[in-house]
Design a protein around this motif. Structure first.
Motif, short mmCIF file in Angstrom:
data_model
loop_
_atom_site.label_atom_id
_atom_site.label_comp_id
_atom_site.label_asym_id
_atom_site.label_seq_id
_atom_site.Cartn_x
_atom_site.Cartn_y
_atom_site.Cartn_z
N PRO A 55 -2.15 45.92 -12.27
CA PRO A 55 -0.97 45.23 -12.82
C PRO A 55 -0.88 43.75 -12.45
N LYS A 56 -1.28 43.39 -11.22
CA LYS A 56 -1.16 42.00 -10.79
C LYS A 56 -2.02 41.08 -11.67
N ASP A 57 -3.27 41.44 -11.87
CA ASP A 57 -4.16 40.63 -12.72
C ASP A 57 -3.72 40.69 -14.19
N SER A 58 -3.20 41.84 -14.62
CA SER A 58 -2.77 41.98 -16.01
C SER A 58 -1.60 41.06 -16.32
N ARG A 59 -0.66 40.95 -15.38
CA ARG A 59 0.47 40.03 -15.58
C ARG A 59 -0.01 38.59 -15.65
N LYS A 60 -0.99 38.26 -14.83
CA LYS A 60 -1.53 36.90 -14.84
C LYS A 60 -2.19 36.58 -16.17
N VAL A 61 -2.96 37.51 -16.70
CA VAL A 61 -3.62 37.31 -17.99
C VAL A 61 -2.59 37.18 -19.10
N ARG A 62 -1.55 38.03 -19.08
CA ARG A 62 -0.51 37.95 -20.10
C ARG A 62 0.18 36.58 -20.09
N ARG A 63 0.47 36.05 -18.91
CA ARG A 63 1.11 34.72 -18.84
C ARG A 63 0.19 33.64 -19.39
N ILE A 64 -1.10 33.73 -19.11
CA ILE A 64 -2.05 32.74 -19.62
C ILE A 64 -2.08 32.77 -21.15
N VAL A 65 -2.15 33.97 -21.73
CA VAL A 65 -2.21 34.10 -23.19
C VAL A 65 -0.92 33.61 -23.82
N GLU A 66 0.23 33.98 -23.25
CA GLU A 66 1.52 33.51 -23.78
C GLU A 66 1.59 31.99 -23.76
N LYS A 67 1.13 31.39 -22.68
CA LYS A 67 1.17 29.92 -22.58
C LYS A 67 0.27 29.28 -23.63
N ARG A 68 -0.95 29.82 -23.82
CA ARG A 68 -1.87 29.24 -24.80
C ARG A 68 -1.30 29.33 -26.22
N MET A 69 -0.67 30.46 -26.56
CA MET A 69 -0.14 30.63 -27.91
C MET A 69 1.08 29.73 -28.14
N CYS A 70 1.93 29.58 -27.14
CA CYS A 70 3.08 28.68 -27.27
C CYS A 70 2.62 27.23 -27.42
N GLN A 71 1.60 26.84 -26.67
CA GLN A 71 1.06 25.49 -26.79
C GLN A 71 0.51 25.26 -28.20
N ALA A 72 -0.20 26.25 -28.73
CA ALA A 72 -0.76 26.11 -30.08
C ALA A 72 0.34 25.96 -31.11
N TYR A 73 1.40 26.73 -30.96
CA TYR A 73 2.50 26.65 -31.93
C TYR A 73 3.17 25.28 -31.89
N HIS A 74 3.47 24.78 -30.70
CA HIS A 74 4.18 23.51 -30.61
C HIS A 74 3.30 22.32 -30.99
N ARG A 75 1.99 22.46 -30.86
CA ARG A 75 1.11 21.39 -31.35
C ARG A 75 1.24 21.25 -32.86
N ARG A 76 1.41 22.36 -33.56
CA ARG A 76 1.48 22.32 -35.02
C ARG A 76 2.88 22.01 -35.54
N ASN A 77 3.90 22.25 -34.72
CA ASN A 77 5.27 22.15 -35.21
C ASN A 77 6.14 21.26 -34.32
N ARG A 78 5.55 20.26 -33.67
CA ARG A 78 6.32 19.45 -32.74
C ARG A 78 7.35 18.56 -33.43
N ARG A 79 7.21 18.33 -34.73
CA ARG A 79 8.18 17.49 -35.43
C ARG A 79 9.28 18.31 -36.10
N ALA A 80 9.22 19.63 -35.99
CA ALA A 80 10.19 20.48 -36.69
C ALA A 80 11.51 20.54 -35.92
N ASP A 81 12.60 20.68 -36.66
CA ASP A 81 13.93 20.90 -36.08
C ASP A 81 14.30 22.36 -36.27
#
Length: 277
Positions: free
Chosen positions: A136-162
């Protein structure tokens, strides 16, 4: 929606609200612009159909202003909903907006995750990490990494959106789906070109376009037998050409449920007996 057409519709809407008529200033040019937009097919069918109806009502000898105003409001609302659901996940095919599949939507992000140099226990790469079978400890770490990468990808594409409140809730839903897809996408066994698998394994043997190798990708996981049986029924409905028997079974590796084609090979009780050279 085309910015110019949206501006024209907003102008007509304001003119109706203030003067109960359409402003005749540049009316011919506006109709010409809308005509080009309708011929281009650059929007969804529903919105194009509504814009076509508004255009036809506007050129009538005695246009119904209440009807036109109502239709314009519907178009603008449909455009906002379309933005919320498709701002990250659509592309144009033959001039028409189409929803993309998960693999196409997130191909770039998947490449980045596969190239990630972070190491875990036993010097394991991120792309080989299966959160269903690791601690579980490593699994939580991997989940946080993936969530961060996907949020970064979204905001790169939509940083000008309201965003308003409803759109934020919508995007949280899409981000959860994106994260789940990537967590499923990683966790594969590589260098298995001459390896076969037995019945009831946690993995399925596939060709991976990202690595160019034959790999074992983990199967879809179901939390209960009922969920797995529903998946079996859906598979049979959507794959009528597949005449082989398919069944649900409990995995000895992750202790969850998978579905797969029936085999004469007896169910394996551990991974060592499941994967044979």
């Amino acid at each position: 929606m085309n910015t110019t057409v949206k501006s024209i519709l907003n102008g007509w809407k304001n003119s109706i609200e203030k003067y109960n008529k359409l402003d005749s200033w540049k009316f011919r040019e506006q109709l010409s612009t809308i005509g080009k937009y309708l011929r281009s097919n650059d929007d969804t069918k529903a919105i194009v159909k509504m814009v076509h109806l508004v255009r036809d009502c506007a050129i009538c000898p005695n246009p119904n202003m209440v009807q036109i105003h109502s239709q314009i409001n519907k178009i603008l609302n449909m455009d906002e909903v379309s933005k919320m659901s498709a701002c990250l996940f659509t592309k144009k095919i033959n001039g028409r907006v189409k929803l993309q599949g998960q693999g196409e939507r997130f191909k770039g992000e998947t490449w980045r995750l596969f190239d990630e140099r972070l190491r875990f226990k036993d010097n394991m790469l991120l792309r080989n990490f299966d959160i269903e079978t690791e601690n579980p400890k490593d699994s939580r770490k991997v989940r946080r990494i993936v969530e961060k990468r996907m949020c970064q990808a979204y905001h790169r594409r939509n940083r000008r959106a309201d965003y308003d409140g409803s759109q934020r809730r919508n995007e949280h839903y899409w981000m959860n789906r994106a994260t789940s897809f990537q967590l499923y996408n990683i966790g594969q066994m590589e260098n298995v070109g001459s390896v076969s698998r037995g019945y009831s394994t946690h993995w399925k043997r596939e060709y991976d376009e990202l690595t160019g190798q034959v790999v074992f990708k983990k199967k879809m996981v179901y939390s209960s037998e009922e969920d797995a049986m529903r998946a079996v029924k859906e598979w049979k409905i959507n794959h009528l050409e597949d005449k082989r028997d398919i069944t649900a079974y409990k995995c000895a590796i992750c202790k969850k449920w998978h579905i797969g084609h029936k085999s004469d090979i007896k169910e394996c009780m551990n991974e060592a007996s499941c994967v044979e050279s």
